[in-house]
Enzyme design. Structure first.
Site, PDB file in Angstrom:
ATOM      1  N   ARG A 249     -17.050  -1.141  -1.411  1.00 44.10           N
ATOM      2  CA  ARG A 249     -18.196  -0.876  -2.271  1.00 44.10           C
ATOM      3  C   ARG A 249     -19.473  -1.143  -1.488  1.00 44.10           C
ATOM      4  O   ARG A 249     -19.556  -2.091  -0.701  1.00 44.10           O
ATOM      5  CB  ARG A 249     -18.165  -1.746  -3.534  1.00 44.10           C
ATOM      6  CG  ARG A 249     -17.065  -1.380  -4.532  1.00 44.10           C
ATOM      7  CD  ARG A 249     -17.345  -0.015  -5.169  1.00 44.10           C
ATOM      8  NE  ARG A 249     -16.360   0.344  -6.185  1.00 44.10           N
ATOM      9  CZ  ARG A 249     -15.285   1.090  -5.972  1.00 44.10           C
ATOM     10  NH1 ARG A 249     -15.041   1.539  -4.736  1.00 44.10           N
ATOM     11  NH2 ARG A 249     -14.464   1.389  -6.952  1.00 44.10           N
ATOM     12  N   GLU A 278     -25.211   5.876  -5.207  1.00 45.48           N
ATOM     13  CA  GLU A 278     -24.526   7.142  -4.910  1.00 45.48           C
ATOM     14  C   GLU A 278     -24.876   8.199  -5.951  1.00 45.48           C
ATOM     15  O   GLU A 278     -24.942   7.884  -7.137  1.00 45.48           O
ATOM     16  CB  GLU A 278     -23.012   6.914  -4.859  1.00 45.48           C
ATOM     17  CG  GLU A 278     -22.594   5.991  -3.727  1.00 45.48           C
ATOM     18  CD  GLU A 278     -21.096   5.703  -3.702  1.00 45.48           C
ATOM     19  OE1 GLU A 278     -20.545   5.537  -2.601  1.00 45.48           O
ATOM     20  OE2 GLU A 278     -20.486   5.651  -4.785  1.00 45.48           O
ATOM     21  N   HIS A 297     -17.941   9.168  -0.031  1.00 44.82           N
ATOM     22  CA  HIS A 297     -17.005   8.497  -0.947  1.00 44.82           C
ATOM     23  C   HIS A 297     -15.715   9.309  -1.086  1.00 44.82           C
ATOM     24  O   HIS A 297     -15.290   9.648  -2.187  1.00 44.82           O
ATOM     25  CB  HIS A 297     -17.652   8.275  -2.323  1.00 44.82           C
ATOM     26  CG  HIS A 297     -17.034   7.139  -3.082  1.00 44.82           C
ATOM     27  ND1 HIS A 297     -17.784   6.233  -3.808  1.00 44.82           N
ATOM     28  CD2 HIS A 297     -15.737   6.751  -3.243  1.00 44.82           C
ATOM     29  CE1 HIS A 297     -16.979   5.350  -4.383  1.00 44.82           C
ATOM     30  NE2 HIS A 297     -15.734   5.642  -4.047  1.00 44.82           N
TER      31      HIS A 297
END
Length: 312
Positions: A249, A278, A297
């Site tokens: 993360r 994000e 991601h």
């Protein structure tokens, strides 16, 4: 009497699009399940219509939960649940679930991606792109994973899968796990998770291990205790020029500290699949640094993990 449709909502549009595509494919023979997708802005006003929701990147707080009057299940297409107010959901009888990463291929996929980011930093991906653009051959000179010391912070499912794949590269592996309270023996008893690595310890050895590592991989959960753990103190303790890879993360890293360490050369490279927010701003000055590699991601986004997560 016709069966009432079960309504399943994916929160967010154009986020991890194959998560909904694979779900629709595997539910193709179940017409009583209706699968929808809404923008994050529209979720709260429409959540009362749905029985199940997959939160993806949405912050599902008490306000959203209070409107989910039909909701039976809040689920994550993957392992992270930090965006869900679990106590509020539990209070009103809504179950909350995630998909364990070990059996579905998610952890395996993330481990492979961590190695991809290591190689991108060691072989200087941006330098290679520059050489291609200028039609130059034989540069930059890269580094090998072979012979390096790799520190894994957070020895869960991803960490175990990463060790299994790193062994073939000929590295010395250190690992930190919070539940390992005291530094363990150099070769722990067989059958203990720590026996998979060369040296294992709890958090008390974090800075000492960092000072000896050429590559550090963060794959631990984001909690109030771990938030911002890669800070000035940690980066100063690292071996100068060491590489940092984050497949967990973005909040584990302190932005200002990382940026300063890159600029000073204390941090020799940053590979990250997750960011502080994000989607990450492509104009952010951090991305202009020649030793930074960012992916969108996608560490766990593989055909293997998506197929298996739907089966789960």
């Amino acid at each position: 009497m016709a069966m009432e449709a079960v309504r399943l909502l994916f929160c967010g549009v154009n986020e991890f699009p194959d998560s909904i595509n694979f779900t629709r494919f595997f539910l193709r023979n179940h017409p009583h399940v209706q699968v929808d997708e809404l923008s994050l802005e529209d979720v709260v006003d429409n959540i009362y219509k749905y029985d199940i929701c997959v939160v993806r990147k949405m912050k599902f707080d008490e306000s959203a939960i209070s409107r989910a009057t039909k909701m039976k299940l809040i689920a994550q297409f993957g392992v992270g649940l930090e965006g869900v107010d679990i106590p509020s959901a539990t209070k009103v009888g809504i179950k909350v679930a995630r998909i364990p990463s070990d059996d579905c291929g998610n952890a395996l996929s993330c481990a492979e991606h961590a190695i991809y980011l290591m190689l991108a930093l060691l072989r200087d991906q941006k330098g290679m792109d520059k050489s291609i653009a200028s039609r130059q051959l034989g540069q930059p000179t890269g580094q090998t994973i072979y012979g390096k010391t790799v520190l894994i912070i957070g020895f869960g499912n991803i960490g175990k899968e990463l060790v299994a794949r790193l062994r073939a590269f000929g590295v010395h592996i250190l690992a930190i796990k919070r539940s390992w309270k005291n530094k363990l023996a150099h070769v722990p008893a067989e059958g203990h998770d720590a026996s998979l690595v060369d040296e294992a310890a709890g958090n008390e050895a974090l800075y000492e291990f960092a000072s000896r590592s050429d590559i550090i991989v963060t794959c631990c959960p984001l909690t109030p205790e771990s938030a911002g753990m890669i800070n000035d103190k940690f980066l100063a303790a690292m071996k100068k020029g060491a590489k940092l890879v984050n497949v967990a993360r973005g909040g584990l890293l302190d932005y200002a500290s990382v940026k300063a360490a890159l600029e000073s050369g204390q941090l020799g490279g940053l590979g990250m699949d997750v960011a502080w927010y994000e989607p990450f701003d492509p104009a952010d000055p951090l991305l202009e640094h020649p030793k930074v590699v960012l992916t969108p991601h996608v560490a766990g986004v593989t055909e293997l993990s998506y197929k298996n997560m739907d089966y789960c």
